[in-house]
Write a protein that holds these residues in place. Structure first.
Motif, PDB file in Angstrom:
ATOM      1  N   LEU A 193      26.227 -18.846  67.383  1.00 26.87           N
ATOM      2  CA  LEU A 193      27.742 -18.712  66.928  1.00 26.87           C
ATOM      3  C   LEU A 193      28.787 -19.795  66.730  1.00 26.87           C
ATOM      4  CD1 LEU A 193      28.598 -15.247  68.614  1.00 26.87           C
ATOM      5  CD2 LEU A 193      27.834 -15.473  66.131  1.00 26.87           C
ATOM      6  N   LEU A 194      28.734 -20.483  67.818  1.00 30.40           N
ATOM      7  CA  LEU A 194      29.881 -21.593  67.584  1.00 30.40           C
ATOM      8  C   LEU A 194      29.456 -23.102  66.815  1.00 30.40           C
ATOM      9  CD1 LEU A 194      30.829 -21.377  71.469  1.00 30.40           C
ATOM     10  CD2 LEU A 194      31.958 -20.371  69.373  1.00 30.40           C
ATOM     11  N   ASN A 201      28.734 -21.757  62.170  1.00 33.17           N
ATOM     12  CA  ASN A 201      29.844 -22.692  61.737  1.00 33.17           C
ATOM     13  C   ASN A 201      29.161 -23.797  60.736  1.00 33.17           C
ATOM     14  OD1 ASN A 201      32.119 -21.464  62.745  1.00 33.17           O
ATOM     15  ND2 ASN A 201      31.804 -22.491  64.534  1.00 33.17           N
ATOM     16  N   GLU A 202      28.327 -24.760  61.266  1.00 32.94           N
ATOM     17  CA  GLU A 202      27.708 -25.637  60.395  1.00 32.94           C
ATOM     18  C   GLU A 202      27.182 -25.192  59.009  1.00 32.94           C
ATOM     19  OE1 GLU A 202      26.502 -29.646  59.462  1.00 32.94           O
ATOM     20  OE2 GLU A 202      27.554 -28.816  60.876  1.00 32.94           O
ATOM     21  N   MET A 203      26.579 -24.098  59.043  1.00 31.28           N
ATOM     22  CA  MET A 203      25.820 -23.462  57.826  1.00 31.28           C
ATOM     23  C   MET A 203      27.091 -22.840  56.702  1.00 31.28           C
ATOM     24  SD  MET A 203      22.876 -23.742  58.140  1.00 31.28           S
ATOM     25  CE  MET A 203      23.132 -25.406  59.011  1.00 31.28           C
ATOM     26  N   GLN A 234      30.114 -24.434  56.775  1.00 28.48           N
ATOM     27  CA  GLN A 234      30.803 -25.717  56.275  1.00 28.48           C
ATOM     28  C   GLN A 234      29.898 -26.358  55.128  1.00 28.48           C
ATOM     29  OE1 GLN A 234      31.414 -28.075  59.751  1.00 28.48           O
ATOM     30  NE2 GLN A 234      33.186 -26.591  60.680  1.00 28.48           N
ATOM     31  N   ARG A 235      28.708 -26.053  55.180  1.00 28.59           N
ATOM     32  CA  ARG A 235      27.624 -26.595  54.280  1.00 28.59           C
ATOM     33  C   ARG A 235      27.570 -25.894  53.007  1.00 28.59           C
ATOM     34  NH1 ARG A 235      22.431 -29.353  56.922  1.00 28.59           N
ATOM     35  NH2 ARG A 235      23.539 -30.467  58.775  1.00 28.59           N
ATOM     36  N   GLY A 236      28.114 -24.637  52.980  1.00 29.22           N
ATOM     37  CA  GLY A 236      28.351 -23.783  51.915  1.00 29.22           C
ATOM     38  C   GLY A 236      27.223 -22.843  51.642  1.00 29.22           C
ATOM     39  N   TYR A 237      26.270 -22.690  52.631  1.00 25.84           N
ATOM     40  CA  TYR A 237      25.173 -21.767  52.562  1.00 25.84           C
ATOM     41  C   TYR A 237      25.576 -20.245  52.439  1.00 25.84           C
ATOM     42  CZ  TYR A 237      22.109 -25.585  53.629  1.00 25.84           C
ATOM     43  OH  TYR A 237      21.369 -26.894  53.814  1.00 25.84           O
ATOM     44  N   LYS A 238      24.841 -19.669  51.640  1.00 21.10           N
ATOM     45  CA  LYS A 238      25.176 -18.264  51.501  1.00 21.10           C
ATOM     46  C   LYS A 238      24.358 -17.066  52.209  1.00 21.10           C
ATOM     47  CE  LYS A 238      27.325 -19.547  47.219  1.00 21.10           C
ATOM     48  NZ  LYS A 238      27.499 -19.562  45.874  1.00 21.10           N
ATOM     49  N   LEU A 239      24.853 -16.149  52.452  1.00 20.73           N
ATOM     50  CA  LEU A 239      24.114 -14.985  52.994  1.00 20.73           C
ATOM     51  C   LEU A 239      23.167 -14.670  51.970  1.00 20.73           C
ATOM     52  CD1 LEU A 239      27.204 -13.190  54.645  1.00 20.73           C
ATOM     53  CD2 LEU A 239      25.410 -14.230  55.782  1.00 20.73           C
ATOM     54  N   PRO A 240      21.979 -13.616  52.479  1.00 23.35           N
ATOM     55  CA  PRO A 240      21.063 -13.095  51.339  1.00 23.35           C
ATOM     56  C   PRO A 240      21.414 -12.513  50.462  1.00 23.35           C
ATOM     57  CG  PRO A 240      20.368 -12.931  53.674  1.00 23.35           C
ATOM     58  CD  PRO A 240      21.730 -13.263  53.927  1.00 23.35           C
ATOM     59  N   ASN A 241      22.781 -11.957  50.264  1.00 23.80           N
ATOM     60  CA  ASN A 241      23.501 -11.360  49.165  1.00 23.80           C
ATOM     61  C   ASN A 241      24.104 -12.226  48.120  1.00 23.80           C
ATOM     62  OD1 ASN A 241      25.979 -11.973  50.428  1.00 23.80           O
ATOM     63  ND2 ASN A 241      26.260  -9.952  51.112  1.00 23.80           N
ATOM     64  N   GLY A 242      24.071 -13.717  48.451  1.00 17.22           N
ATOM     65  CA  GLY A 242      24.803 -14.707  47.705  1.00 17.22           C
ATOM     66  C   GLY A 242      26.067 -14.752  47.887  1.00 17.22           C
ATOM     67  N   ARG A 243      26.791 -14.266  49.068  1.00 19.25           N
ATOM     68  CA  ARG A 243      27.985 -14.453  49.303  1.00 19.25           C
ATOM     69  C   ARG A 243      28.126 -15.338  50.470  1.00 19.25           C
ATOM     70  NH1 ARG A 243      31.007  -8.614  48.835  1.00 19.25           N
ATOM     71  NH2 ARG A 243      30.433  -8.287  46.837  1.00 19.25           N
ATOM     72  N   LEU A 244      29.277 -16.098  50.634  1.00 18.96           N
ATOM     73  CA  LEU A 244      29.740 -16.974  51.782  1.00 18.96           C
ATOM     74  C   LEU A 244      29.893 -16.143  53.006  1.00 18.96           C
ATOM     75  CD1 LEU A 244      32.022 -19.501  50.371  1.00 18.96           C
ATOM     76  CD2 LEU A 244      29.742 -19.939  50.800  1.00 18.96           C
ATOM     77  N   HIS A 262      31.719 -14.893  56.237  1.00 23.05           N
ATOM     78  CA  HIS A 262      32.930 -14.798  56.725  1.00 23.05           C
ATOM     79  C   HIS A 262      33.031 -14.436  58.265  1.00 23.05           C
ATOM     80  CE1 HIS A 262      34.901 -15.952  52.973  1.00 23.05           C
ATOM     81  NE2 HIS A 262      34.012 -15.150  52.411  1.00 23.05           N
ATOM     82  N   LYS A 263      32.086 -14.018  58.736  1.00 22.02           N
ATOM     83  CA  LYS A 263      32.259 -13.471  60.133  1.00 22.02           C
ATOM     84  C   LYS A 263      30.652 -13.240  60.544  1.00 22.02           C
ATOM     85  CE  LYS A 263      33.124  -8.910  58.526  1.00 22.02           C
ATOM     86  NZ  LYS A 263      34.098  -7.764  58.479  1.00 22.02           N
ATOM     87  N   ALA A 264      30.551 -12.860  61.939  1.00 18.53           N
ATOM     88  CA  ALA A 264      29.491 -12.439  62.531  1.00 18.53           C
ATOM     89  C   ALA A 264      29.521 -11.135  63.084  1.00 18.53           C
ATOM     90  CB  ALA A 264      29.172 -13.693  63.618  1.00 18.53           C
ATOM     91  N   VAL A 265      28.574 -10.535  63.142  1.00 25.06           N
ATOM     92  CA  VAL A 265      28.774  -8.816  63.653  1.00 25.06           C
ATOM     93  C   VAL A 265      27.401  -8.858  64.639  1.00 25.06           C
ATOM     94  CG1 VAL A 265      29.905  -7.894  61.887  1.00 25.06           C
ATOM     95  CG2 VAL A 265      27.440  -7.886  61.894  1.00 25.06           C
ATOM     96  N   ALA A 266      27.349  -7.871  65.663  1.00 26.25           N
ATOM     97  CA  ALA A 266      26.349  -7.763  66.594  1.00 26.25           C
ATOM     98  C   ALA A 266      26.636  -6.309  67.013  1.00 26.25           C
ATOM     99  CB  ALA A 266      26.431  -8.615  67.641  1.00 26.25           C
ATOM    100  N   THR A 267      25.347  -5.517  67.304  1.00 18.73           N
ATOM    101  CA  THR A 267      25.402  -4.275  67.644  1.00 18.73           C
ATOM    102  C   THR A 267      24.749  -4.244  69.221  1.00 18.73           C
ATOM    103  OG1 THR A 267      24.713  -3.267  65.721  1.00 18.73           O
ATOM    104  CG2 THR A 267      24.188  -2.007  67.745  1.00 18.73           C
TER     105      THR A 267
END
Length: 135
Positions: free
Chosen positions: A81-82, A86-88, A90-100, A102-107
């Motif tokens: 998480l920390l 954050n590194e990913m 900052q490098r502009g990598y995107k989620l599988p859906n193509g979006r940046l 913005h947060k992390a979630v957990a169950t």
């Protein structure tokens, strides 16, 4: 996710999708890090990948029960998480859906106080409670 174990074929397909996403330069496709103890035994795993929320990466971690209480969960969740997430971002990598991301979630199961404490100590807050899996 259904909360049930996957077949070997389903697991191969999922890992194949992660590998293909990784090959296209998308580390949010499903990072898996395995922790090893000094005895070279795998003691846990953590995954950071796509989530139901289109702007989030979902964190999942599992530690062997005989290794609980030794700080491994805090260490690996903190690293992912920390630092990694954050590194990913900052490098502009995107989620599988193509979006940046913005947060992390957990169950977390309501009775899993240790996991809840790890997430709270990492700065996460509870935003929903409900039944996610059939069990």
């Amino acid at each position: 996710a259904s909360g049930t174990a996957q077949t070997l074929d389903d697991t191969r397909k999922r890992v194949g999708r992660w590998v293909n996403r990784w090959k296209t330069g998308n580390p949010f496709a499903g990072l898996t890090a395995r922790l090893s103890s000094s005895s070279r035994r795998i003691i846990g795993t953590v995954v950071l990948g796509g989530a139901e929320d289109p702007l989030a990466a979902e964190l999942a971690a599992v530690i062997r029960e005989d290794e609980w209480g030794k700080g491994y969960g805090t260490e690996i969740v903190g690293a992912v998480l920390l630092f990694y997430a954050n590194e990913m971002r900052q490098r502009g990598y995107k989620l599988p859906n193509g979006r940046l991301c913005h947060k992390a979630v957990a169950t977390v199961r309501p009775d899993n106080k240790a996991s809840k404490n790890i997430l709270i100590n990492m700065g996460m807050t509870k935003y929903a409670e409900g039944k996610k899996f059939k069990r």
